[in-house]
Scaffold this active site. Structure first.
Site, PDB file in Angstrom:
ATOM      1  N   HIS A   1      -9.923 -10.135  -4.558  1.00  0.00           N
ATOM      2  CA  HIS A   1     -11.022 -10.710  -3.777  1.00  0.00           C
ATOM      3  C   HIS A   1     -12.250 -10.767  -4.689  1.00  0.00           C
ATOM      4  O   HIS A   1     -12.391  -9.942  -5.609  1.00  0.00           O
ATOM      5  CB  HIS A   1     -11.406  -9.812  -2.599  1.00  0.00           C
TER       6      HIS A   1
ATOM      7  N   ILE B   1       0.835  -1.213   0.000  1.00  0.00           N
ATOM      8  CA  ILE B   1       0.000   0.000   0.000  1.00  0.00           C
ATOM      9  C   ILE B   1       0.866   1.259   0.000  1.00  0.00           C
ATOM     10  O   ILE B   1       0.617   2.196  -0.771  1.00  0.00           O
ATOM     11  CB  ILE B   1      -0.951  -0.005   1.227  1.00  0.00           C
TER      12      ILE B   1
ATOM     13  N   GLN C   1      -7.220  -5.856  -4.201  1.00  0.00           N
ATOM     14  CA  GLN C   1      -6.856  -5.533  -2.823  1.00  0.00           C
ATOM     15  C   GLN C   1      -5.647  -4.612  -2.726  1.00  0.00           C
ATOM     16  O   GLN C   1      -5.517  -3.845  -1.777  1.00  0.00           O
ATOM     17  CB  GLN C   1      -6.588  -6.823  -2.034  1.00  0.00           C
TER      18      GLN C   1
ATOM     19  N   ARG D   1      -8.420 -13.175  -1.371  1.00  0.00           N
ATOM     20  CA  ARG D   1      -7.140 -13.696  -1.883  1.00  0.00           C
ATOM     21  C   ARG D   1      -6.308 -14.188  -0.689  1.00  0.00           C
ATOM     22  O   ARG D   1      -6.334 -13.578   0.386  1.00  0.00           O
ATOM     23  CB  ARG D   1      -6.397 -12.632  -2.699  1.00  0.00           C
TER      24      ARG D   1
ATOM     25  N   SER E   1     -10.274  -0.999   5.071  1.00  0.00           N
ATOM     26  CA  SER E   1      -9.539  -2.035   4.323  1.00  0.00           C
ATOM     27  C   SER E   1     -10.034  -2.170   2.885  1.00  0.00           C
ATOM     28  O   SER E   1     -11.054  -1.590   2.496  1.00  0.00           O
ATOM     29  CB  SER E   1      -9.706  -3.381   5.024  1.00  0.00           C
ATOM     30  N   CYS E   2      -9.321  -2.978   2.125  1.00  0.00           N
ATOM     31  CA  CYS E   2      -9.674  -3.206   0.716  1.00  0.00           C
ATOM     32  C   CYS E   2     -11.068  -3.806   0.574  1.00  0.00           C
ATOM     33  O   CYS E   2     -11.875  -3.353  -0.247  1.00  0.00           O
ATOM     34  CB  CYS E   2      -8.640  -4.105   0.064  1.00  0.00           C
ATOM     35  N   ASN E   3     -11.396  -4.816   1.391  1.00  0.00           N
ATOM     36  CA  ASN E   3     -12.724  -5.442   1.306  1.00  0.00           C
ATOM     37  C   ASN E   3     -13.817  -4.470   1.723  1.00  0.00           C
ATOM     38  O   ASN E   3     -14.869  -4.388   1.080  1.00  0.00           O
ATOM     39  CB  ASN E   3     -12.771  -6.684   2.207  1.00  0.00           C
TER      40      ASN E   3
ATOM     41  N   GLY F   1      -5.690  -2.206   8.433  1.00  0.00           N
ATOM     42  CA  GLY F   1      -5.200  -3.187   9.409  1.00  0.00           C
ATOM     43  C   GLY F   1      -5.343  -2.688  10.836  1.00  0.00           C
ATOM     44  O   GLY F   1      -5.330  -3.474  11.786  1.00  0.00           O
TER      45      GLY F   1
ATOM     46  N   HIS G   1     -15.947  -8.006   8.554  1.00  0.00           N
ATOM     47  CA  HIS G   1     -16.055  -7.009   7.475  1.00  0.00           C
ATOM     48  C   HIS G   1     -17.341  -6.173   7.555  1.00  0.00           C
ATOM     49  O   HIS G   1     -17.328  -4.972   7.275  1.00  0.00           O
ATOM     50  CB  HIS G   1     -15.947  -7.702   6.122  1.00  0.00           C
TER      51      HIS G   1
HETATM   52  P1  NAD Z   1       3.362  -4.679   3.655  1.00  0.00           P
HETATM   53  O1  NAD Z   1       3.839  -5.746   4.560  1.00  0.00           O
HETATM   54  O2  NAD Z   1       3.318  -4.930   2.197  1.00  0.00           O
HETATM   55  O3  NAD Z   1       4.221  -3.364   3.878  1.00  0.00           O
HETATM   56  C1  NAD Z   1       4.484  -2.864   5.156  1.00  0.00           C
HETATM   57  C2  NAD Z   1       5.703  -1.949   5.114  1.00  0.00           C
HETATM   58  O4  NAD Z   1       5.988  -1.519   6.451  1.00  0.00           O
HETATM   59  C3  NAD Z   1       6.973  -2.624   4.607  1.00  0.00           C
HETATM   60  O5  NAD Z   1       7.720  -1.643   3.912  1.00  0.00           O
HETATM   61  C4  NAD Z   1       7.692  -3.019   5.906  1.00  0.00           C
HETATM   62  O6  NAD Z   1       9.086  -3.121   5.737  1.00  0.00           O
HETATM   63  C5  NAD Z   1       7.359  -1.849   6.797  1.00  0.00           C
HETATM   64  N1  NAD Z   1       7.436  -2.195   8.208  1.00  0.00           N
HETATM   65  C6  NAD Z   1       7.393  -3.398   8.782  1.00  0.00           C
HETATM   66  N2  NAD Z   1       7.497  -3.283  10.120  1.00  0.00           N
HETATM   67  C7  NAD Z   1       7.636  -1.969  10.371  1.00  0.00           C
HETATM   68  C8  NAD Z   1       7.836  -1.222  11.550  1.00  0.00           C
HETATM   69  N3  NAD Z   1       7.913  -1.811  12.751  1.00  0.00           N
HETATM   70  N4  NAD Z   1       7.930   0.126  11.445  1.00  0.00           N
HETATM   71  C9  NAD Z   1       7.870   0.731  10.242  1.00  0.00           C
HETATM   72  N5  NAD Z   1       7.706   0.059   9.085  1.00  0.00           N
HETATM   73  C10 NAD Z   1       7.587  -1.274   9.160  1.00  0.00           C
HETATM   74  O7  NAD Z   1       1.916  -4.267   4.202  1.00  0.00           O
HETATM   75  P2  NAD Z   1       0.684  -3.750   3.358  1.00  0.00           P
HETATM   76  O8  NAD Z   1       0.011  -4.919   2.731  1.00  0.00           O
HETATM   77  O9  NAD Z   1       1.091  -2.599   2.513  1.00  0.00           O
HETATM   78  O10 NAD Z   1      -0.293  -3.271   4.520  1.00  0.00           O
HETATM   79  C11 NAD Z   1      -0.129  -2.006   5.134  1.00  0.00           C
HETATM   80  C12 NAD Z   1      -1.463  -1.612   5.740  1.00  0.00           C
HETATM   81  O11 NAD Z   1      -2.435  -1.534   4.694  1.00  0.00           O
HETATM   82  C13 NAD Z   1      -2.043  -2.607   6.761  1.00  0.00           C
HETATM   83  O12 NAD Z   1      -2.799  -1.889   7.700  1.00  0.00           O
HETATM   84  C14 NAD Z   1      -2.952  -3.456   5.910  1.00  0.00           C
HETATM   85  O13 NAD Z   1      -3.961  -4.110   6.660  1.00  0.00           O
HETATM   86  C15 NAD Z   1      -3.528  -2.412   4.981  1.00  0.00           C
HETATM   87  N6  NAD Z   1      -4.059  -2.904   3.703  1.00  0.00           N
HETATM   88  C16 NAD Z   1      -3.420  -3.884   3.016  1.00  0.00           C
HETATM   89  C17 NAD Z   1      -3.960  -4.327   1.816  1.00  0.00           C
HETATM   90  C18 NAD Z   1      -3.325  -5.420   1.022  1.00  0.00           C
HETATM   91  O14 NAD Z   1      -4.020  -6.130   0.323  1.00  0.00           O
HETATM   92  N7  NAD Z   1      -2.028  -5.617   1.075  1.00  0.00           N
HETATM   93  C19 NAD Z   1      -5.127  -3.743   1.319  1.00  0.00           C
HETATM   94  C20 NAD Z   1      -5.717  -2.698   2.015  1.00  0.00           C
HETATM   95  C21 NAD Z   1      -5.182  -2.284   3.221  1.00  0.00           C
END
Ligand code: NAD
Length: 333
Positions: free
Chosen positions: A217, A12, A297, A166, A137-139, A108, A191
């Site tokens: 999804h 994201i 997503q 997914r 969230s995405c969903n 998240g 959700h």
């Molecule tokens: P990701 O794991 O792809 O990326 C997270 C990033 O944060 C990475 O760059 C990681 O290195 C960094 N990170 C890890 N620990 C850390 C810390 N302690 N301090 C600072 N940075 C840290 O995660 P994502 O999928 O991009 O998800 C990020 C947020 O977006 C979450 O809240 C998730 O629920 C939400 N989200 C994810 C999706 C999806 O499908 N991936 C969709 C919608 C929302």
């Protein structure tokens, strides 16, 4: 110019950073990362300033130029988008509080992190001038995108939705399931409750299943409307919302694979599909409506983040922000 920082540069964070960099009323001051990896290297190639959010030695010997720490980034921005993994964002709140910056969290984190859960169609106005917000969230974004217009136009008596999720994002090789459909043991799944953080009065119940796919999804949504309607009327209604795109079995779109093939054909960054894809072949019998929708997503929340930034930094005109975001990201073409 709104000065924006992005903390966490994963699925994201990287997309939000790129979208911010495309806005003519925003400046991407920098991104904060914990480690040096290929994403940091590519971010540097793209000209983004990189700040270290972890151990100061994490970038040593990588050849990547680090502009400072997360703290250094926070003093230069008006707003930070926290795209760190679930649970980490909550721990970062004290840093943002101390730095006096506005902050956006992702889905998240729980609603209580900001007491303001955001969707651009449903509640843009409630975020105008806000200090903190959470983009759902995405969903949840997928459900809100297609339910909000129905709620506004016809009124909704109840919703029941089954979410086939997914199993992992494409780059997450350690997650699964690889060969199973895994049931969410919670009935209803969380959700529906998350949708109600944005539209509290919505009577919605959801169930979720994790599937062996990384593409999208898929939701099967059944809605009891307060007024009877026709499929033609619903299709006309959805045409007014650019962030919903209609697909059809008649065009040989019968799975998430063809939807993502369309997305790649559109030639956007990352091959993303920001819109929620709804199949035109919906069932409408009086008040009852049933439809399928596919949710990318990795990207559907990106335009929502851009609108949340604008709303929180003072843009009071919802349509103006949505139009600007959609134009910059080529949404609705
Ligand atoms: P990701 O794991 O792809 O990326 C997270 C990033 O944060 C990475 O760059 C990681 O290195 C960094 N990170 C890890 N620990 C850390 C810390 N302690 N301090 C600072 N940075 C840290 O995660 P994502 O999928 O991009 O998800 C990020 C947020 O977006 C979450 O809240 C998730 O629920 C939400 N989200 C994810 C999706 C999806 O499908 N991936 C969709 C919608 C929302």
């Amino acid at each position: 110019m709104i000065r924006v920082g992005v903390n966490g540069y994963g699925v994201i964070g990287e997309r939000v950073a790129h979208a911010v960099a495309k806005q003519d009323d925003m400046q991407l001051v920098g991104i904060a990362k914990q480690h040096s990896d290929y994403k940091a290297r590519l971010a540097e190639k793209r000209g983004f300033s990189i700040y270290s959010s972890g151990d100061q030695k994490a970038f040593e010997g990588s050849g990547i130029t680090v502009a400072g720490t997360l703290h250094d980034l926070l003093v230069k921005v008006d707003i930070i988008v926290d795209a760190t993994p679930e649970g980490i964002g909550a721990k970062n709140k004290a840093l943002y509080e101390k730095a006096g910056v506005k902050a956006i969290w992702e889905g998240g984190e729980g609603h209580s992190i900001s007491d303001l859960s955001f969707n651009a169609y449903a509640n843009y106005n409630s975020a105008v001038g806000a200090r903190y917000a959470r983009v759902v969230s995405c969903n949840t974004t997928g459900l809100l995108r297609t339910l909000f217009p129905l709620h506004k136009e016809f009124g909704i008596a109840s919703v029941s939705a089954v979410l086939v999720r997914r199993g992992a994002d494409p780059s997450e090789t350690s997650k699964g399931p690889i060969n199973a459909l895994e049931l969410d043991k919670h009935l209803p799944s969380h959700h529906g409750a998350d949708v109600r953080t944005v539209i509290p009065e919505l009577n919605i119940s959801t169930a979720a299943i994790k599937a062996s796919t990384t593409l999208m999804h898929l939701h099967s949504v059944s809605v009891e409307l307060k007024k009877s309607t026709t499929a033609a009327e619903v299709l006309e209604l959805y045409k007014k919302y650019r962030r919903i795109t209609m697909v059809s079995f008649k065009d040989s779109v019968s799975s998430t694979a063809q939807v993502m093939d369309m997305a790649r054909e559109l030639g956007r960054g990352y091959g993303d599909m920001y819109e929620i894809a709804v199949w035109k072949e919906m069932l409408v019998e009086g008040n009852r409506l049933q439809y399928f929708q596919a949710v990318h997503q990795e990207s559907d929340v990106v335009p929502e983040n851009i609108d949340a930034i604008r709303a929180m930094c003072g843009e009071a005109d919802q349509q103006k922000s949505i139009d600007k975001t959609d134009k910059s990201l080529n949404i609705g073409v």
